[in-house]
Design a protein around this motif. Structure first.
Motif, PDB file in Angstrom:
ATOM      1  N   LEU A   1      -5.077   7.708   1.168  1.00  0.00           N
ATOM      2  CA  LEU A   1      -5.053   6.364   0.586  1.00  0.00           C
ATOM      3  C   LEU A   1      -4.546   5.350   1.600  1.00  0.00           C
ATOM      4  O   LEU A   1      -5.148   4.296   1.812  1.00  0.00           O
TER       5      LEU A   1
ATOM      6  N   ILE B   1     -12.220   3.727  -4.720  1.00  0.00           N
ATOM      7  CA  ILE B   1     -11.120   4.633  -4.375  1.00  0.00           C
ATOM      8  C   ILE B   1      -9.912   4.351  -5.260  1.00  0.00           C
ATOM      9  O   ILE B   1      -9.301   5.265  -5.831  1.00  0.00           O
TER      10      ILE B   1
ATOM     11  N   VAL C   1      -3.985  13.078  -0.904  1.00  0.00           N
ATOM     12  CA  VAL C   1      -4.391  11.854  -1.598  1.00  0.00           C
ATOM     13  C   VAL C   1      -3.529  10.688  -1.116  1.00  0.00           C
ATOM     14  O   VAL C   1      -4.042   9.632  -0.744  1.00  0.00           O
TER      15      VAL C   1
ATOM     16  N   LEU D   1     -11.016  12.927   0.509  1.00  0.00           N
ATOM     17  CA  LEU D   1     -10.202  12.299  -0.532  1.00  0.00           C
ATOM     18  C   LEU D   1     -10.620  12.789  -1.916  1.00  0.00           C
ATOM     19  O   LEU D   1      -9.782  13.147  -2.751  1.00  0.00           O
ATOM     20  N   LEU D   2     -11.929  12.843  -2.129  1.00  0.00           N
ATOM     21  CA  LEU D   2     -12.456  13.279  -3.421  1.00  0.00           C
ATOM     22  C   LEU D   2     -12.033  14.718  -3.715  1.00  0.00           C
ATOM     23  O   LEU D   2     -11.558  15.033  -4.816  1.00  0.00           O
TER      24      LEU D   2
ATOM     25  N   VAL E   1      -9.488  -0.296   6.379  1.00  0.00           N
ATOM     26  CA  VAL E   1     -10.126  -1.482   5.810  1.00  0.00           C
ATOM     27  C   VAL E   1      -9.417  -2.746   6.295  1.00  0.00           C
ATOM     28  O   VAL E   1     -10.041  -3.725   6.704  1.00  0.00           O
TER      29      VAL E   1
ATOM     30  N   ILE F   1       0.834  -1.203   0.000  1.00  0.00           N
ATOM     31  CA  ILE F   1       0.000   0.000   0.000  1.00  0.00           C
ATOM     32  C   ILE F   1       0.872   1.258   0.000  1.00  0.00           C
ATOM     33  O   ILE F   1       0.604   2.212  -0.733  1.00  0.00           O
TER      34      ILE F   1
ATOM     35  N   ILE G   1      -4.356   9.117 -12.418  1.00  0.00           N
ATOM     36  CA  ILE G   1      -3.073   8.906 -13.083  1.00  0.00           C
ATOM     37  C   ILE G   1      -3.251   8.844 -14.605  1.00  0.00           C
ATOM     38  O   ILE G   1      -2.541   9.499 -15.359  1.00  0.00           O
TER      39      ILE G   1
ATOM     40  N   VAL H   1       2.144   1.933  -3.424  1.00  0.00           N
ATOM     41  CA  VAL H   1       1.134   2.579  -4.271  1.00  0.00           C
ATOM     42  C   VAL H   1       1.079   4.074  -3.967  1.00  0.00           C
ATOM     43  O   VAL H   1       1.114   4.911  -4.878  1.00  0.00           O
TER      44      VAL H   1
ATOM     45  N   ILE I   1      -7.001   5.043   4.631  1.00  0.00           N
ATOM     46  CA  ILE I   1      -8.229   4.309   4.306  1.00  0.00           C
ATOM     47  C   ILE I   1      -7.939   2.816   4.143  1.00  0.00           C
ATOM     48  O   ILE I   1      -8.657   1.967   4.675  1.00  0.00           O
ATOM     49  N   ALA I   2      -6.852   2.493   3.438  1.00  0.00           N
ATOM     50  CA  ALA I   2      -6.503   1.080   3.269  1.00  0.00           C
ATOM     51  C   ALA I   2      -6.196   0.436   4.620  1.00  0.00           C
ATOM     52  O   ALA I   2      -6.578  -0.705   4.874  1.00  0.00           O
TER      53      ALA I   2
ATOM     54  N   SER J   1      -7.029  -4.416  -0.861  1.00  0.00           N
ATOM     55  CA  SER J   1      -7.111  -3.721   0.426  1.00  0.00           C
ATOM     56  C   SER J   1      -7.632  -2.296   0.263  1.00  0.00           C
ATOM     57  O   SER J   1      -7.942  -1.640   1.250  1.00  0.00           O
ATOM     58  N   PHE J   2      -7.732  -1.825  -0.980  1.00  0.00           N
ATOM     59  CA  PHE J   2      -8.366  -0.520  -1.192  1.00  0.00           C
ATOM     60  C   PHE J   2      -9.829  -0.736  -1.578  1.00  0.00           C
ATOM     61  O   PHE J   2     -10.120  -1.657  -2.343  1.00  0.00           O
ATOM     62  N   PRO J   3     -10.726   0.105  -1.066  1.00  0.00           N
ATOM     63  CA  PRO J   3     -12.084   0.034  -1.599  1.00  0.00           C
ATOM     64  C   PRO J   3     -12.010   0.290  -3.106  1.00  0.00           C
ATOM     65  O   PRO J   3     -11.287   1.190  -3.550  1.00  0.00           O
TER      66      PRO J   3
ATOM     67  N   LEU K   1     -10.584   5.565  -8.679  1.00  0.00           N
ATOM     68  CA  LEU K   1     -10.440   7.025  -8.739  1.00  0.00           C
ATOM     69  C   LEU K   1      -8.978   7.429  -8.886  1.00  0.00           C
ATOM     70  O   LEU K   1      -8.627   8.297  -9.692  1.00  0.00           O
TER      71      LEU K   1
ATOM     72  N   PHE L   1       2.252   7.119  -6.507  1.00  0.00           N
ATOM     73  CA  PHE L   1       1.146   7.878  -7.087  1.00  0.00           C
ATOM     74  C   PHE L   1       1.551   9.231  -7.682  1.00  0.00           C
ATOM     75  O   PHE L   1       1.359   9.450  -8.882  1.00  0.00           O
TER      76      PHE L   1
ATOM     77  N   VAL M   1      -2.856  -6.367  -2.104  1.00  0.00           N
ATOM     78  CA  VAL M   1      -2.725  -4.909  -2.026  1.00  0.00           C
ATOM     79  C   VAL M   1      -3.884  -4.246  -2.774  1.00  0.00           C
ATOM     80  O   VAL M   1      -4.528  -3.328  -2.266  1.00  0.00           O
TER      81      VAL M   1
END
Lengths: 336, 309
Positions: A307, B156, A303, A291-292, A314, A19, B164, A22, A310-311, B151-153, B159, A26, B148
C-alpha cells in the motif's frame, strides 16, 4: 522553479504520513486479533502469544507503535512477508520490473496511437474519422478492462490461437533474470524465439492496460489541438503562407502537447489501478497481483507494505508530472 | 429554495433571478444545448431503457435470476448451433437463463450508481463546504485527508476498505463512495472559495445571514454545475469499480446477478462458452458508455468554459 518544487514537496510530506497512518491502522481495523493476523501463525500457545505481542510492540501505547512503525519504514523496514518470509521490500523489487515493463508498453501503446489519432481528429474536425475516433475513444474510456482482457483472450487465444493466455513467457524458455524486463532478458539470453515469445505474451496485457490511457490521451490531444488551432498565432502562421503540415506539426502541436504531457503523466499514475485488474486477468506476476494475492491469502505485512509503496509511486509520478509541466510551461515556472 | 408560490423575489438569490419563469428559462436553455449533442441524447435514451429494464425486470425477464434448468447447462445463445429459442442468450454453468440474469443485473448496477453517488456527493459536498467556508486549520486538515485518499489508486483503496469491512455489495458501495468523495469535496471547496469572495455573499452577510444560511442557501446553489458533471462521471466510475470488485470476488456475492460477479463466476468457462463472459461485460460497457455520453453532454451544456469547441 525551486520555490515551485519546494511547495510541491511540502504538500507531499503530510500526505506521506497520512498514507503511513492508513497502512499502520489497516491490520488493527480488521476483524480478528491483529497480533495473530500479522504473525500469520496458527495454534499459538499463550507463551508464544506473549512473545508475539512484545515482538510487534502491541504492549506499548498506539502512538509509540505508530512512531516505531514509521521509524522502521524510514529505515527501509517494510515488514516481512508471512508467505515468503522475505522482507516486503525485497519481494517488491523482484516483482516490480514485471509491472514496470507492462506499464511501459501500455503507455507507449497509448501514446503512439492516441496522439496521432487526436491530431487527425482535430485537424479534420467533424469528419467521419473524427466522429469514429471519438466514438471509439469514448467506448475505450468506458471499458471495464477486466472484461476486455477476458474477451481478447477468448478471441485471440481461444478462437484464433495467436496469443498465449497468461504469464510472461513460455515455460520452454529458462534464463536468469538480469534486468527483470522479460523482453530484454530474453534478448540477452540469446535463446532462439525467446524474445518473440516474450513479446507475444505482452501483446494482450498491453492492449488491456493501455486502452483507457489511449482513449483519454486521444480525447485530450484532440481538444488541446482544437483550442490551439483557433489561436491567433496559428492563423498568422497560416496567413504567412506556411504549409499546413508545418503549421500543424510545429506551431500548433508544440503548444497543444503541454496539457497532453500532463494527461500522460496522470494516466501513468492511474496505471497502478489498472495493473491490478490486468495482472489478475493475465496472471502477470507483478505488484498488482502481489497486492491482490496478499489480501486474499491474508499476508497483511505485504498488504501494508505494498500500500505504502504503491501510493509512493503514484505520488512520485504525480510530482514528476508537476515538475515536467513546470519545465515545459514557462507560465507556471515563473509564477513559482 | 425558490418557491413556486412566492410572491416576492428572494433577496438572497444572486442577480435577483428567482421567479419560476426565470428558472424555466435556464432549464430551457440547458435542454436546448444538451439536445444538440446527438451522442448525449443517445446516451440518455439508452440510460432510460436501462432504468425501465431495472424497474420492470420481474415483468420483462423470462425467468427468475436464480431458477436453474438442470437439463440446460451452458446452452449457447439461440442463434448458435445447439441453442434453443427458450434461452435467447443461452444459459450459464448451472443452467440459469443469461438474459434474465442480465435484466435483473441492471437493478444492481443502477442501485450501485445511485447509492454511491448519493453517499459520496453528500459526504464530499459537506466536507467541501466546511473546508471552503471556514478555511484555516479546518480547511487544511480536511483537504490533507482528501489528498491521502486520492494518493491511492481508487480500486486499491476500495479493495483494502472491503478487506476491513468484509466482502459484499453494501460494503463495496461504502468503500467506493469513500474513495470517490474527495473529488466532490475538492470541487465544492474550490467553488465555495470563488463564490465567497463575490458581492452577493457579502451583501447576504451584511443582511444578517448566519453561517448555515450562508452555506446552504446563498452559496451551495451556485456550485451545482460542476457537481452535476462530477456526479455523472462518478456514476460511471461507481458502476465500473463495483463490477471490478465483483470480478475480484469481494463485491456482490453469488448468486446475485451483479454483472461483475457474473464475470467472475463465468471466467473458468470462458474458452468453452464465450457467451457467459461476453454478455455481462457488454452490459457493463453499454451502461458506462451511456452514462459517459450523458456526462459529456451535460458538461458541454452546463459549463461553457469546458466546452469541447
Amino acid at each position: 522553479m525551486l520555490r515551485f518544487l519546494v511547495s510541491r514537496l511540502a504538500l507531499i510530506v503530510p500526505t506521506f504520513f497520512g498514507i503511513t497512518v492508513v497502512a499502520f491502522l489497516f491490520p488493527r481495523l480488521l476483524r480478528g486479533d491483529p497480533v495473530l493476523l500479522l504473525a500469520g501463525e496458527r495454534g499459538v500457545t499463550p507463551e508464544r502469544y506473549e512473545q508475539l505481542v512484545h515482538q510487534f510492540g502491541f504492549d506499548r501505547p498506539l502512538v509509540i507503535q505508530y512512531l516505531d512503525y514509521v521509524w522502521g519504514l524510514l529505515g527501509g523496514d517494510f515488514g516481512t512477508s508471512i508467505a515468503t518470509k522475505n522482507p516486503v521490500l525485497y519481494d517488491f523489487f523482484s516483482l516490480f520490473p514485471a509491472t514496470l515493463e507492462l506499464s511501459f508498453f501500455a503507455i507507449a501503446f497509448a501514446i503512439i496511437i492516441g496522439i496521432p489519432a487526436g491530431i487527425i481528429a482535430a485537424v479534420r474536425r467533424g469528419s467521419l474519422f473524427d466522429q469514429a475516433a471519438m466514438g471509439v475513444a469514448l467506448v475505450g474510456y468506458s471499458m471495464p478492462i477486466f472484461w476486455w482482457g477476458l474477451l481478447l483472450v477468448v478471441v485471440f487465444s481461444g478462437m484464433l490461437g495467436w496469443t498465449p493466455i497468461d504469464g510472461r513467457i513460455n515455460v520452454r524458455y529458462f534464463f536468469d533474470s538480469v534486468t527483470g524486463f522479460m523482453t530484454i532478458d530474453a534478448l540477452i539470453s540469446g535463446q532462439r524465439g525467446a524474445f518473440s515469445d516474450a513479446v507475444r505474451h505482452l501483446i494482450l496485457p498491453t492492449i488491456v492496460l493501455g486502452t483507457i490511457p489511449l482513449a483519454v490521451i486521444a480525447r485530450q490531444t484532440r481538444s488541446a489541438m482544437l483550442e490551439v488551432l483557433g489561436e491567433d498565432y496559428v492563423r498568422t502562421a497560416r496567413a504567412k503562407g506556411l504549409p499546413p503540415r508545418r503549421v500543424i506539426g510545429i506551431h500548433a502541436l508544440r503548444n497543444a502537447l503541454i496539457p497532453v504531457v500532463t494527461t500522460i503523466g496522470l494516466q501513468t499514475g492511474l496505471l497502478m489501478g489498472g495493473a491490478i485488474l490486468t495482472e489478475h486477468v493475465f496472471s502477470w506476476p507483478g505488484i498488482g497481483k502481489w497486492l491482490l494475492d496478499s489480501i486474499s491469502s491474508r499476508d497483511y505485512p505485504v498488504v501494508q507494505g505494498s500500500l505504502i509503496i504503491i501510493a509512493l509511486i503514484v505520488m512520485l509520478v504525480n510530482l514528476l508530472v508537476d515538475v515536467l509541466y513546470g519545465l515545459i510551461n514557462p507560465g507556471i515556472r515563473h509564477r513559482g | 429554495m425558490t418557491d413556486a408560490t412566492a410572491p416576492v423575489p428572494d433577496p438572497m438569490t444572486p442577480r435577483g433571478t428567482s421567479s419560476w419563469a426565470a428558472r424555466r428559462k435556464v432549464l430551457g436553455e440547458f435542454w436546448f444545448t444538451f439536445r444538440q449533442n446527438r451522442g448525449a441524447v443517445v446516451g440518455l435514451v439508452i440510460f432510460a431503457i436501462l432504468v425501465l429494464m431495472a424497474i420492470f425486470a420481474p415483468l420483462i425477464a423470462p425467468y427468475s435470476y436464480e431458477q436453474q434448468f438442470r437439463s440446460n447447462f451452458l446452452t449457447p445463445p439461440a442463434w448458435e448451433e445447439g441453442g434453443v429459442p427458450q434461452f435467447l442468450l443461452g444459459t450459464d454453468a448451472v443452467g440459469r437463463d443469461m438474459l434474465s440474469r442480465l435484466i435483473y443485473g441492471a437493478q444492481y448496477s443502477l442501485l450501485i450508481g445511485v447509492v454511491v453517488v448519493s453517499l459520496s456527493l453528500l459526504g464530499g459536498v459537506l466536507l467541501g463546504l466546511i473546508a471552503g467556508y471556514f478555511g484555516g486549520k479546518t480547511d487544511v486538515v480536511i483537504m490533507r485527508v482528501m489528498d491521502v485518499i486520492l494518493s491511492f489508486p481508487s480500486i486499491i483503496l476500495a479493495l483494502v476498505l472491503v478487506a476491513i469491512l468484509g466482502p459484499g455489495l453494501v460494503n463495496a458501495m461504502i468503500a467506493i463512495a469513500i474513495v470517490l468523495q474527495p473529488h466532490f469535496a475538492r470541487l465544492t471547496r474550490a467553488a465555495v472559495k470563488v463564490e465567497k469572495a463575490k458581492d452577493y455573499v457579502t451583501s447576504a452577510k451584511v443582511a444578517g445571514a448566519g453561517h448555515l444560511r450562508q452555506i446552504f442557501v446563498t452559496i451551495l446553489p451556485n456550485t451545482f454545475s460542476p457537481l452535476i458533471v462530477q456526479a455523472t462521471l462518478s456514476f460511471s466510475t461507481a458502476v465500473l469499480e463495483a463490477a471490478a470488485l465483483g470480478f475480484l470476488t469481494v463485491g456482490a456475492q453469488p448468486p446475485t446477478p451483479e454483472w461483475g460477479t457474473m464475470l467472475a463466476d463465468a471466467r473458468e468457462f470462458m474458452l468453452s462458452a464465450w457467451w457467459v463472459v461476453t454478455f455481462p461485460g457488454l452490459a457493463i460497457l453499454i451502461t458506462v458508455f451511456a452514462v459517459n455520453l450523458v456526462g459529456d453532454g451535460l458538461r458541454d451544456a452546463l459549463d461553457p468554459r469546458l466546452k469541447r469547441s
